[in-house]
Design an enzyme around this catalytic site. Structure first.
Site, PDB file in Angstrom:
ATOM      1  N   PHE A   1       3.808  67.841  20.910  1.00  0.00           N
ATOM      2  CA  PHE A   1       4.503  66.781  20.650  1.00  0.00           C
ATOM      3  C   PHE A   1       4.218  65.804  19.350  1.00  0.00           C
ATOM      4  CE2 PHE A   1       4.411  62.399  22.419  1.00  0.00           C
ATOM      5  CZ  PHE A   1       5.791  61.808  21.881  1.00  0.00           C
TER       6      PHE A   1
ATOM      7  N   GLU B   1      -5.825  69.839  25.220  1.00  0.00           N
ATOM      8  CA  GLU B   1      -5.289  69.547  26.540  1.00  0.00           C
ATOM      9  C   GLU B   1      -5.050  68.301  26.763  1.00  0.00           C
ATOM     10  OE1 GLU B   1      -4.069  71.968  28.586  1.00  0.00           O
ATOM     11  OE2 GLU B   1      -4.714  73.588  27.303  1.00  0.00           O
TER      12      GLU B   1
ATOM     13  N   THR C   1      -7.304  58.757  21.868  1.00  0.00           N
ATOM     14  CA  THR C   1      -6.514  58.123  22.986  1.00  0.00           C
ATOM     15  C   THR C   1      -7.235  56.766  23.286  1.00  0.00           C
ATOM     16  OG1 THR C   1      -5.617  58.361  25.052  1.00  0.00           O
ATOM     17  CG2 THR C   1      -7.461  59.616  24.674  1.00  0.00           C
ATOM     18  N   ASP C   2      -6.213  56.040  23.727  1.00  0.00           N
ATOM     19  CA  ASP C   2      -7.135  54.650  24.290  1.00  0.00           C
ATOM     20  C   ASP C   2      -7.587  54.808  25.553  1.00  0.00           C
ATOM     21  OD1 ASP C   2      -4.581  54.938  25.764  1.00  0.00           O
ATOM     22  OD2 ASP C   2      -3.792  53.071  25.450  1.00  0.00           O
ATOM     23  N   GLU C   3      -7.387  56.175  26.207  1.00  0.00           N
ATOM     24  CA  GLU C   3      -7.889  56.177  27.325  1.00  0.00           C
ATOM     25  C   GLU C   3      -9.501  56.307  27.804  1.00  0.00           C
ATOM     26  OE1 GLU C   3      -5.803  58.967  29.685  1.00  0.00           O
ATOM     27  OE2 GLU C   3      -3.867  58.732  28.958  1.00  0.00           O
TER      28      GLU C   3
ATOM     29  N   TYR D   1      -9.475  64.597  31.570  1.00  0.00           N
ATOM     30  CA  TYR D   1      -8.968  64.582  30.294  1.00  0.00           C
ATOM     31  C   TYR D   1      -9.580  63.524  29.208  1.00  0.00           C
ATOM     32  CZ  TYR D   1      -5.761  62.729  26.632  1.00  0.00           C
ATOM     33  OH  TYR D   1      -5.316  62.404  25.561  1.00  0.00           O
TER      34      TYR D   1
ATOM     35  N   LYS E   1     -11.953  63.857  26.005  1.00  0.00           N
ATOM     36  CA  LYS E   1     -11.453  63.032  24.601  1.00  0.00           C
ATOM     37  C   LYS E   1     -12.678  62.226  24.122  1.00  0.00           C
ATOM     38  CE  LYS E   1      -8.368  63.340  22.592  1.00  0.00           C
ATOM     39  NZ  LYS E   1      -7.923  64.240  21.523  1.00  0.00           N
TER      40      LYS E   1
ATOM     41  N   ILE F   1       8.123  59.995  30.496  1.00  0.00           N
ATOM     42  CA  ILE F   1       9.419  59.515  30.051  1.00  0.00           C
ATOM     43  C   ILE F   1      10.337  60.819  30.134  1.00  0.00           C
ATOM     44  CG2 ILE F   1      10.685  58.709  28.028  1.00  0.00           C
ATOM     45  CD1 ILE F   1       8.668  56.303  27.984  1.00  0.00           C
TER      46      ILE F   1
HETATM   47  P1  NAD Z   1       0.573  68.212  23.339  1.00  0.00           P
HETATM   48  O1  NAD Z   1      -0.048  68.760  24.869  1.00  0.00           O
HETATM   49  O2  NAD Z   1       2.150  68.036  23.372  1.00  0.00           O
HETATM   50  O3  NAD Z   1       0.225  69.115  22.332  1.00  0.00           O
HETATM   51  C1  NAD Z   1      -1.118  69.855  22.338  1.00  0.00           C
HETATM   52  C2  NAD Z   1      -0.938  70.985  21.251  1.00  0.00           C
HETATM   53  O4  NAD Z   1      -2.286  71.583  20.856  1.00  0.00           O
HETATM   54  C3  NAD Z   1      -0.046  72.082  21.743  1.00  0.00           C
HETATM   55  O5  NAD Z   1       0.957  72.658  20.775  1.00  0.00           O
HETATM   56  C4  NAD Z   1      -1.222  73.226  22.144  1.00  0.00           C
HETATM   57  O6  NAD Z   1      -0.461  74.531  22.114  1.00  0.00           O
HETATM   58  C5  NAD Z   1      -2.164  73.124  21.279  1.00  0.00           C
HETATM   59  N1  NAD Z   1      -3.378  73.604  21.704  1.00  0.00           N
HETATM   60  C6  NAD Z   1      -4.152  73.255  22.848  1.00  0.00           C
HETATM   61  N2  NAD Z   1      -5.299  74.072  22.949  1.00  0.00           N
HETATM   62  C7  NAD Z   1      -5.404  74.739  21.778  1.00  0.00           C
HETATM   63  C8  NAD Z   1      -6.409  75.311  21.216  1.00  0.00           C
HETATM   64  N3  NAD Z   1      -7.476  75.432  22.193  1.00  0.00           N
HETATM   65  N4  NAD Z   1      -6.477  75.759  19.771  1.00  0.00           N
HETATM   66  C9  NAD Z   1      -5.180  75.391  19.195  1.00  0.00           C
HETATM   67  N5  NAD Z   1      -4.211  74.758  19.903  1.00  0.00           N
HETATM   68  C10 NAD Z   1      -4.274  74.404  20.965  1.00  0.00           C
HETATM   69  O7  NAD Z   1      -0.346  67.060  22.924  1.00  0.00           O
HETATM   70  P2  NAD Z   1       0.093  65.539  22.300  1.00  0.00           P
HETATM   71  O8  NAD Z   1       0.867  64.447  23.078  1.00  0.00           O
HETATM   72  O9  NAD Z   1       1.033  65.853  20.996  1.00  0.00           O
HETATM   73  O10 NAD Z   1      -1.290  64.963  21.780  1.00  0.00           O
HETATM   74  C11 NAD Z   1      -1.857  65.241  20.603  1.00  0.00           C
HETATM   75  C12 NAD Z   1      -3.112  64.460  20.351  1.00  0.00           C
HETATM   76  O11 NAD Z   1      -2.694  63.260  20.600  1.00  0.00           O
HETATM   77  C13 NAD Z   1      -4.152  64.780  21.431  1.00  0.00           C
HETATM   78  O12 NAD Z   1      -5.252  64.852  20.784  1.00  0.00           O
HETATM   79  C14 NAD Z   1      -4.050  63.596  22.118  1.00  0.00           C
HETATM   80  O13 NAD Z   1      -5.380  63.493  22.985  1.00  0.00           O
HETATM   81  C15 NAD Z   1      -3.536  62.475  21.536  1.00  0.00           C
HETATM   82  N6  NAD Z   1      -2.890  61.342  22.113  1.00  0.00           N
HETATM   83  C16 NAD Z   1      -1.826  61.748  22.719  1.00  0.00           C
HETATM   84  C17 NAD Z   1      -0.925  60.801  23.345  1.00  0.00           C
HETATM   85  C18 NAD Z   1       0.137  60.710  23.949  1.00  0.00           C
HETATM   86  O14 NAD Z   1       0.928  59.601  24.362  1.00  0.00           O
HETATM   87  N7  NAD Z   1       0.859  61.969  24.034  1.00  0.00           N
HETATM   88  C19 NAD Z   1      -1.553  59.158  22.968  1.00  0.00           C
HETATM   89  C20 NAD Z   1      -2.845  59.037  22.131  1.00  0.00           C
HETATM   90  C21 NAD Z   1      -3.384  59.984  21.734  1.00  0.00           C
HETATM   91  O1  TDX Z   2       6.259  61.630  37.193  1.00  0.00           O
HETATM   92  C1  TDX Z   2       5.424  60.623  36.654  1.00  0.00           C
HETATM   93  N1  TDX Z   2       5.562  59.645  37.447  1.00  0.00           N
HETATM   94  C2  TDX Z   2       4.608  58.629  36.946  1.00  0.00           C
HETATM   95  O2  TDX Z   2       4.761  57.514  37.565  1.00  0.00           O
HETATM   96  C3  TDX Z   2       4.437  61.255  35.748  1.00  0.00           C
HETATM   97  C4  TDX Z   2       4.434  62.372  35.049  1.00  0.00           C
HETATM   98  C5  TDX Z   2       3.591  59.867  35.397  1.00  0.00           C
HETATM   99  N2  TDX Z   2       3.635  58.693  35.703  1.00  0.00           N
HETATM  100  C6  TDX Z   2       2.946  57.650  35.434  1.00  0.00           C
HETATM  101  C7  TDX Z   2       1.278  57.871  35.075  1.00  0.00           C
HETATM  102  C8  TDX Z   2       0.989  57.070  34.354  1.00  0.00           C
HETATM  103  O3  TDX Z   2       0.874  55.657  34.915  1.00  0.00           O
HETATM  104  O4  TDX Z   2       3.370  57.289  34.293  1.00  0.00           O
HETATM  105  C9  TDX Z   2       2.459  56.758  33.370  1.00  0.00           C
HETATM  106  C10 TDX Z   2       2.458  57.762  32.288  1.00  0.00           C
HETATM  107  O5  TDX Z   2       1.968  59.099  32.478  1.00  0.00           O
HETATM  108  P1  TDX Z   2       1.628  60.137  31.569  1.00  0.00           P
HETATM  109  O6  TDX Z   2       3.034  60.562  30.879  1.00  0.00           O
HETATM  110  O7  TDX Z   2       1.011  61.339  32.221  1.00  0.00           O
HETATM  111  O8  TDX Z   2       0.833  59.623  30.448  1.00  0.00           O
HETATM  112  P2  TDX Z   2      -0.851  59.030  30.810  1.00  0.00           P
HETATM  113  O9  TDX Z   2      -1.618  59.510  31.626  1.00  0.00           O
HETATM  114  O10 TDX Z   2      -0.718  57.585  30.433  1.00  0.00           O
HETATM  115  O11 TDX Z   2      -1.342  59.630  29.399  1.00  0.00           O
HETATM  116  C11 TDX Z   2      -0.676  59.767  28.047  1.00  0.00           C
HETATM  117  O12 TDX Z   2      -1.181  58.815  27.148  1.00  0.00           O
HETATM  118  C12 TDX Z   2      -2.336  58.903  26.650  1.00  0.00           C
HETATM  119  C13 TDX Z   2      -0.817  61.089  27.292  1.00  0.00           C
HETATM  120  O13 TDX Z   2      -0.437  62.094  28.237  1.00  0.00           O
HETATM  121  C14 TDX Z   2      -2.038  61.409  26.948  1.00  0.00           C
HETATM  122  O14 TDX Z   2      -2.421  62.551  26.365  1.00  0.00           O
HETATM  123  C15 TDX Z   2      -2.559  60.240  26.213  1.00  0.00           C
HETATM  124  O15 TDX Z   2      -3.969  60.098  25.628  1.00  0.00           O
END
Ligand code: NAD
Ligand code: TDX
Length: 331
Positions: free
Chosen positions: A11, A80, A120-122, A147, A151, A188
């Site tokens: 993503f 992951e 991540t902020d987590e 997770y 991280k 979302i």
């Molecule tokens: P995502 O799960 O959509 O994408 C992860 C990607 O990493 C995928 O394309 C997957 O194929 C690849 N991948 C997984 N394992 C791998 C491996 N061993 N080697 C090579 N590639 C591998 O994740 P995302 O939501 O795009 O998150 C990206 C980064 O941002 C992560 O480090 C996550 O912790 C961080 N982050 C995400 C959010 C969020 O809201 N999504 C917020 C803060 C930080």
């Molecule tokens: O179906 C759902 N219903 C629901 O209430 C799902 C999938 C989630 N939730 C809740 C759980 C959380 O409070 O919504 C909130 C957001 O959930 P996720 O999308 O799973 O995100 P979250 O667990 O907050 O983590 C995300 O933000 C920080 C990303 O997945 C992480 O990669 C990032 O580090």
């Protein structure tokens, strides 16, 4: 400039690749991605001939080393990333998030390459709903899930490699992202695609948990700002003052999609579910001058809904399996 983007078929990484190609004519991008269930080649379609995709594992030193050797910078998104999956099977989280980061750090150390670590902020745990404090760069680490603990561990590896080996690294910890190309397991896009399919959105628990939403383009602009102007060894928090509880978000999705705001279901809560995240991004704003551009969540969400409506072929193949897996655990 040769940029190695790990996780660039996921993503945030895919959005980063598209933005980089659009905004930086001198950039040559190599994506290293394992193409797990979360990675999708199609997310890079249209990114042009300055982008090369290498399918491989960041935890495999033989794959990583030559790619790092020929790069000017490594931007490490691969992970992951889904909390719910980490509760069902933590093992790929330990391998990818910890061993994968270690493998990259050893390669950038060997070759003296600049490294930016996406986190991540987590890692900071959670806040009470009425806590006036938000997370800052000085908040103590207190992760809750497999997770977030992996991280957190990866962040600590980066800090140690900076201090012990002078690796030229920066770290950013961002809040919850939304926007195009997000996997439909996440909150979302799951609810948007549910509404498209006539399924009622599913809220965990009472829907009171708060997330601090930021548009993925604002996150990625902040990452470029830190790459260009951040201090080596420093951590920057990225957030856009976007706190909303999950119920408010679902009600807004329903309203924007022409449904009654009450047409959702409350389902089983996530074990150990973090209550609230909130970011204070003062350092990033005052030291580096970054400002979010997507300040209107309603219009950013409307654009995101339109993207999922227009790109059904991108998410449709995974929808049935994702919903079956959630249904099996009462969610
Ligand atoms: P995502 O799960 O959509 O994408 C992860 C990607 O990493 C995928 O394309 C997957 O194929 C690849 N991948 C997984 N394992 C791998 C491996 N061993 N080697 C090579 N590639 C591998 O994740 P995302 O939501 O795009 O998150 C990206 C980064 O941002 C992560 O480090 C996550 O912790 C961080 N982050 C995400 C959010 C969020 O809201 N999504 C917020 C803060 C930080
Ligand atoms: O179906 C759902 N219903 C629901 O209430 C799902 C999938 C989630 N939730 C809740 C759980 C959380 O409070 O919504 C909130 C957001 O959930 P996720 O999308 O799973 O995100 P979250 O667990 O907050 O983590 C995300 O933000 C920080 C990303 O997945 C992480 O990669 C990032 O580090």
């Amino acid at each position: 400039m040769k940029i190695l983007v790990t996780g660039g078929a996921g993503f945030i990484g895919a959005n980063f690749v598209h933005q980089t190609v659009e905004e930086r004519p001198d950039a040559e991008v190599t994506v290293l991605d394992k193409l797990t269930y979360a990675g999708n080649r199609a997310s890079l379609a249209g990114s042009g001939d300055r982008v090369t995709l290498v399918q491989g594992d960041i935890a495999d030193a033989d794959t990583v080393d030559p790619l790092v050797a020929e790069s000017d910078i490594v931007v490490h998104f691969a992970a992951e990333s889904h909390n719910d999956n980490s509760l069902n099977d933590p093992s790929p989280f330990v391998r990818t998030n910890l061993v994968g980061t270690f493998t990259l750090l050893e390669a950038v150390r060997r070759h003296g390459v600049r490294y930016h670590h996406i986190s991540t902020d987590e890692v900071y745990g959670d806040l009470d709903l009425d806590d006036p404090q938000r997370f800052t760069e000085l908040t103590q680490y207190n992760p809750s899930s497999p997770y977030s603990s992996t991280k957190a561990g990866s962040d600590l590896l980066v800090r140690a490699w900076v201090r012990s080996f002078n690796v030229p690294a920066t770290i950013s910890n961002c809040s919850n992202n939304y926007g195009p190309y997000q996997h439909i397991e996440k909150f979302i896009p799951r609810q948007i695609t549910n509404v498209i399919d006539g399924i009622r959105p599913k809220l965990y628990g009472a829907g009171q948990n708060v997330r601090d939403w930021i548009h993925v383009r604002d996150h990625n602009r902040a990452v470029w700002t830190i790459i260009e102007r951040g201090r080596i060894g420093e951590t920057y928090l990225i957030g856009a003052d976007g706190e909303q509880n999950n119920k408010e978000v679902v009600e807004l999705i329903l309203e924007l999609m022409g449904r009654e705001a009450s047409e959702y279901d409350l389902v089983a809560d996530r074990p150990g579910h973090d209550l609230r995240y909130a970011i204070d991004s003062t350092r990033l704003r005052e030291e580096l001058g970054w400002r979010p551009e997507f300040r209107d969540f309603r219009s950013g969400l409307a654009d995101t809904i339109a993207w999922y409506e227009e790109n059904e072929s991108w998410w449709r193949p995974q929808k049935a399996a994702v919903e079956a897996a959630y249904a099996a655990q009462g969610q």
